[in-house]
Design a protein around this motif. Structure first.
Motif, PDB file in Angstrom:
ATOM      1  N   ALA A 108      28.966  44.913  25.533  1.00 34.88           N
ATOM      2  CA  ALA A 108      28.051  44.299  24.559  1.00 34.88           C
ATOM      3  C   ALA A 108      27.897  42.806  24.835  1.00 34.88           C
ATOM      4  O   ALA A 108      26.783  42.268  24.784  1.00 34.88           O
ATOM      5  CB  ALA A 108      28.561  44.532  23.137  1.00 34.88           C
ATOM      6  N   ALA A 109      29.001  42.125  25.148  1.00 42.13           N
ATOM      7  CA  ALA A 109      28.945  40.688  25.436  1.00 42.13           C
ATOM      8  C   ALA A 109      28.115  40.415  26.688  1.00 42.13           C
ATOM      9  O   ALA A 109      27.323  39.474  26.727  1.00 42.13           O
ATOM     10  CB  ALA A 109      30.359  40.133  25.591  1.00 42.13           C
ATOM     11  N   ILE A 110      28.271  41.253  27.701  1.00 38.17           N
ATOM     12  CA  ILE A 110      27.502  41.078  28.940  1.00 38.17           C
ATOM     13  C   ILE A 110      26.028  41.362  28.691  1.00 38.17           C
ATOM     14  O   ILE A 110      25.151  40.645  29.179  1.00 38.17           O
ATOM     15  CB  ILE A 110      28.069  41.965  30.065  1.00 38.17           C
ATOM     16  N   ALA A 111      25.749  42.401  27.905  1.00 39.24           N
ATOM     17  CA  ALA A 111      24.354  42.728  27.589  1.00 39.24           C
ATOM     18  C   ALA A 111      23.678  41.584  26.843  1.00 39.24           C
ATOM     19  O   ALA A 111      22.509  41.281  27.075  1.00 39.24           O
ATOM     20  CB  ALA A 111      24.291  44.017  26.767  1.00 39.24           C
ATOM     21  N   GLU A 112      24.427  40.917  25.989  1.00 35.24           N
ATOM     22  CA  GLU A 112      23.870  39.819  25.196  1.00 35.24           C
ATOM     23  C   GLU A 112      23.754  38.527  25.993  1.00 35.24           C
ATOM     24  O   GLU A 112      22.720  37.869  25.986  1.00 35.24           O
ATOM     25  CB  GLU A 112      24.752  39.580  23.960  1.00 35.24           C
ATOM     26  N   ALA A 113      24.799  38.156  26.697  1.00 34.05           N
ATOM     27  CA  ALA A 113      24.833  36.853  27.373  1.00 34.05           C
ATOM     28  C   ALA A 113      24.488  36.923  28.854  1.00 34.05           C
ATOM     29  O   ALA A 113      24.265  35.901  29.487  1.00 34.05           O
ATOM     30  CB  ALA A 113      26.213  36.220  27.199  1.00 34.05           C
ATOM     31  N   GLY A 114      24.492  38.120  29.413  1.00 35.31           N
ATOM     32  CA  GLY A 114      24.276  38.245  30.849  1.00 35.31           C
ATOM     33  C   GLY A 114      25.570  37.977  31.608  1.00 35.31           C
ATOM     34  O   GLY A 114      26.596  37.630  31.010  1.00 35.31           O
ATOM     35  N   GLN A 115      25.506  38.153  32.904  1.00 33.56           N
ATOM     36  CA  GLN A 115      26.698  37.947  33.730  1.00 33.56           C
ATOM     37  C   GLN A 115      26.271  37.559  35.132  1.00 33.56           C
ATOM     38  O   GLN A 115      25.375  38.179  35.703  1.00 33.56           O
ATOM     39  CB  GLN A 115      27.530  39.231  33.771  1.00 33.56           C
ATOM     40  N   VAL A 116      26.896  36.531  35.667  1.00 33.55           N
ATOM     41  CA  VAL A 116      26.631  36.110  37.035  1.00 33.55           C
ATOM     42  C   VAL A 116      27.815  36.570  37.884  1.00 33.55           C
ATOM     43  O   VAL A 116      28.961  36.231  37.604  1.00 33.55           O
ATOM     44  CB  VAL A 116      26.478  34.572  37.134  1.00 33.55           C
ATOM     45  N   VAL A 117      27.516  37.389  38.887  1.00 32.47           N
ATOM     46  CA  VAL A 117      28.551  37.906  39.780  1.00 32.47           C
ATOM     47  C   VAL A 117      28.223  37.441  41.189  1.00 32.47           C
ATOM     48  O   VAL A 117      27.087  37.601  41.652  1.00 32.47           O
ATOM     49  CB  VAL A 117      28.626  39.447  39.729  1.00 32.47           C
ATOM     50  N   SER A 118      29.189  36.894  41.860  1.00 31.60           N
ATOM     51  CA  SER A 118      28.989  36.430  43.234  1.00 31.60           C
ATOM     52  C   SER A 118      28.531  37.576  44.123  1.00 31.60           C
ATOM     53  O   SER A 118      29.030  38.699  44.018  1.00 31.60           O
ATOM     54  CB  SER A 118      30.298  35.852  43.770  1.00 31.60           C
ATOM     55  N   LYS A 119      27.632  37.292  45.042  1.00 27.13           N
ATOM     56  CA  LYS A 119      27.186  38.311  45.992  1.00 27.13           C
ATOM     57  C   LYS A 119      28.308  38.693  46.953  1.00 27.13           C
ATOM     58  O   LYS A 119      28.236  39.703  47.644  1.00 27.13           O
ATOM     59  CB  LYS A 119      25.954  37.835  46.759  1.00 27.13           C
ATOM     60  N   ASP A 120      29.384  37.892  46.975  1.00 27.69           N
ATOM     61  CA  ASP A 120      30.517  38.175  47.852  1.00 27.69           C
ATOM     62  C   ASP A 120      31.505  39.172  47.252  1.00 27.69           C
ATOM     63  O   ASP A 120      32.451  39.572  47.911  1.00 27.69           O
ATOM     64  CB  ASP A 120      31.259  36.871  48.185  1.00 27.69           C
ATOM     65  N   VAL A 121      31.290  39.556  46.001  1.00 29.25           N
ATOM     66  CA  VAL A 121      32.190  40.510  45.340  1.00 29.25           C
ATOM     67  C   VAL A 121      31.688  41.923  45.603  1.00 29.25           C
ATOM     68  O   VAL A 121      30.530  42.244  45.362  1.00 29.25           O
ATOM     69  CB  VAL A 121      32.260  40.253  43.816  1.00 29.25           C
ATOM     70  N   PHE A 122      32.579  42.772  46.124  1.00 32.88           N
ATOM     71  CA  PHE A 122      32.242  44.182  46.286  1.00 32.88           C
ATOM     72  C   PHE A 122      32.558  44.879  44.969  1.00 32.88           C
ATOM     73  O   PHE A 122      33.658  44.794  44.441  1.00 32.88           O
ATOM     74  CB  PHE A 122      33.058  44.831  47.411  1.00 32.88           C
ATOM     75  N   TYR A 123      31.552  45.575  44.430  1.00 36.10           N
ATOM     76  CA  TYR A 123      31.743  46.308  43.180  1.00 36.10           C
ATOM     77  C   TYR A 123      30.849  47.531  43.193  1.00 36.10           C
ATOM     78  O   TYR A 123      29.705  47.471  43.644  1.00 36.10           O
ATOM     79  CB  TYR A 123      31.398  45.433  41.969  1.00 36.10           C
ATOM     80  N   MET A 124      31.380  48.626  42.714  1.00 37.98           N
ATOM     81  CA  MET A 124      30.596  49.853  42.635  1.00 37.98           C
ATOM     82  C   MET A 124      30.821  50.544  41.302  1.00 37.98           C
ATOM     83  O   MET A 124      31.879  50.395  40.692  1.00 37.98           O
ATOM     84  CB  MET A 124      30.975  50.806  43.767  1.00 37.98           C
ATOM     85  N   LYS A 125      29.831  51.269  40.843  1.00 38.48           N
ATOM     86  CA  LYS A 125      29.956  52.113  39.657  1.00 38.48           C
ATOM     87  C   LYS A 125      30.544  53.446  40.102  1.00 38.48           C
ATOM     88  O   LYS A 125      30.171  53.973  41.154  1.00 38.48           O
ATOM     89  CB  LYS A 125      28.590  52.375  39.012  1.00 38.48           C
ATOM     90  N   GLN A 126      31.445  53.987  39.303  1.00 41.84           N
ATOM     91  CA  GLN A 126      32.003  55.295  39.610  1.00 41.84           C
ATOM     92  C   GLN A 126      31.035  56.367  39.157  1.00 41.84           C
ATOM     93  O   GLN A 126      30.746  56.492  37.975  1.00 41.84           O
ATOM     94  CB  GLN A 126      33.358  55.478  38.932  1.00 41.84           C
TER      95      GLN A 126
END
Length: 198
Positions: A108-126
């Protein structure tokens, strides 16, 4: 300190006895199920066991200069036995109501405020049920590609093919990677714990 560590290591080694899986009918079932990609894809869970994890990842191209190991405790005495440098930590923990509530609060906090994630971070949805162990392993490598050497093989291909993808697409790409799916199915049959039915 050292004696306590040796006792824990010996007890763990004894409890991890190996099983002959060549005659196990569940093995063939798991291999065929592991290769089925669908909207509700499920894999057999991967045992949280360094021997299983190392064999799995090294079989897909991770060089043996990087290894997974057990951490038997968080006190300084036991942490001193963990090989250095440590570049990733995988944590196995039960999901509780409090954890689930925290996740919803964070979303909810991310949906409201947004989130900046570095392009250098590897992340995937399961996107695959029971694949959290493999996904944890992929995160440990994907966020350390500058340190972990990969030979040609499924891991190197996966990370090259997902460089520019969004987290959801990275997860979906894992579903489509038959070599990783089959390797996961084989590895899920190893270790000390009998693999559950899907």
């Amino acid at each position: 300190g050292r004696q306590r560590y040796r006792e824990i290591c010996e007890r763990t080694k004894r409890s991890r006895g190996s099983r002959d899986l060549t005659q196990d009918p569940r093995r063939q079932q798991s291999l065929s199920l592991a290769t089925m990609a669908s909207a509700d894809a499920r894999w057999l869970p991967l045992e949280s066991n360094p021997e299983v994890m190392n064999k799995f990842m090294q079989g897909m191209g991770m060089k043996d200069s990087f290894v997974y190991t057990d951490v038997f405790g968080m006190d300084e005495e036991l942490l001193a036995f963990v090989p250095k440098p440590v570049i990733a930590v995988l944590l196995l923990f039960p999901i509780s109501k409090g954890y689930s509530e925290h996740i919803e609060t964070e979303k909810a906090a991310i949906a409201e405020a947004g989130q900046v994630v570095s392009k250098d971070v590897f992340y995937m949805k399961q996107t695959i049920g029971n694949a959290c162990g493999t996904i944890g392993l992929l995160h440990s490598i994907g966020n350390n590609l500058d340190k972990v050497e990969l030979d040609d093989g499924p891991l190197k291909t996966y990370f090259e093919d997902t460089k520019e993808l969004a987290p959801q697409a990275v997860g979906e790409k894992l579903e489509a990677m038959e070599e990783i799916s089959v390797a996961h199915g084989e590895s899920a049959q190893e270790g000390q714990t009998e693999a559950p039915a899907l």
